[in-house]
Design a protein around this motif. Sequence first.
Motif, PDB file in Angstrom:
ATOM      1  N   ARG A   1     -46.351  15.752 -10.260  1.00  0.00           N
ATOM      2  CA  ARG A   1     -47.030  16.890  -9.175  1.00  0.00           C
ATOM      3  C   ARG A   1     -48.058  16.481  -8.017  1.00  0.00           C
ATOM      4  O   ARG A   1     -48.672  16.299  -7.434  1.00  0.00           O
ATOM      5  N   THR A   2     -48.397  14.597  -8.820  1.00  0.00           N
ATOM      6  CA  THR A   2     -48.299  13.546  -7.647  1.00  0.00           C
ATOM      7  C   THR A   2     -47.487  12.723  -7.146  1.00  0.00           C
ATOM      8  O   THR A   2     -46.466  12.498  -8.112  1.00  0.00           O
ATOM      9  N   ASP A   3     -47.943  12.060  -5.988  1.00  0.00           N
ATOM     10  CA  ASP A   3     -47.437  10.437  -5.317  1.00  0.00           C
ATOM     11  C   ASP A   3     -48.058   9.387  -6.437  1.00  0.00           C
ATOM     12  O   ASP A   3     -46.929   8.764  -6.094  1.00  0.00           O
ATOM     13  N   ARG A   4     -48.818   9.430  -6.715  1.00  0.00           N
ATOM     14  CA  ARG A   4     -49.194   8.731  -7.666  1.00  0.00           C
ATOM     15  C   ARG A   4     -48.614   7.944  -8.815  1.00  0.00           C
ATOM     16  O   ARG A   4     -48.202   8.756  -9.415  1.00  0.00           O
ATOM     17  N   ASP A   5     -48.662   6.778  -8.732  1.00  0.00           N
ATOM     18  CA  ASP A   5     -47.981   6.279 -10.365  1.00  0.00           C
ATOM     19  C   ASP A   5     -49.278   6.136 -11.410  1.00  0.00           C
ATOM     20  O   ASP A   5     -50.308   5.636 -10.992  1.00  0.00           O
TER      21      ASP A   5
END
Length: 147
Positions: A133-137
């Motif tokens: 659900r997030t673009d952050r690794d």
Amino acid sequence: MMADTDGSVKISPVRWVAEQARLYEESGGTRGTDMRGSPCLLLDYVGRRSGDWHRTVLIYGHDGDDYLIVASNGGATDHPLWYKNLLEHPRVRLRVGTRRFEAEAETLSPEEKRRVWPHLLEIYPPYQDYQDRTDRDIPVVRLRPLT
């Protein structure tokens, strides 16, 4: 933040985290040691701005003698505050069950994360939903005991 009973550690302002952290510490590590069946530890870390000690409760896995924690922040777009603080102050204090000790925190490389990720998903499957659900690794942190 609320101070621990000895006044030296500020406990998370999140109510359920604070309650679990108090139960865990006050029982000497015999109660409050899991979250829905997943093992938990207490992480004490130094605030990057305040210099104060803070405490939170985190699910953990193992990699040999080291402990692994996931900076998921529930899949939010930003890293959790505890992780930002570890980047500047990697020396931490842990309680894992009845044992208290110091450790050194280090973010895993992408290769190391790929290797341990399946193990962490066995411990807490929602981590994959958080990553999706997030673009952050989402970082995985190794906590290497110093004692």
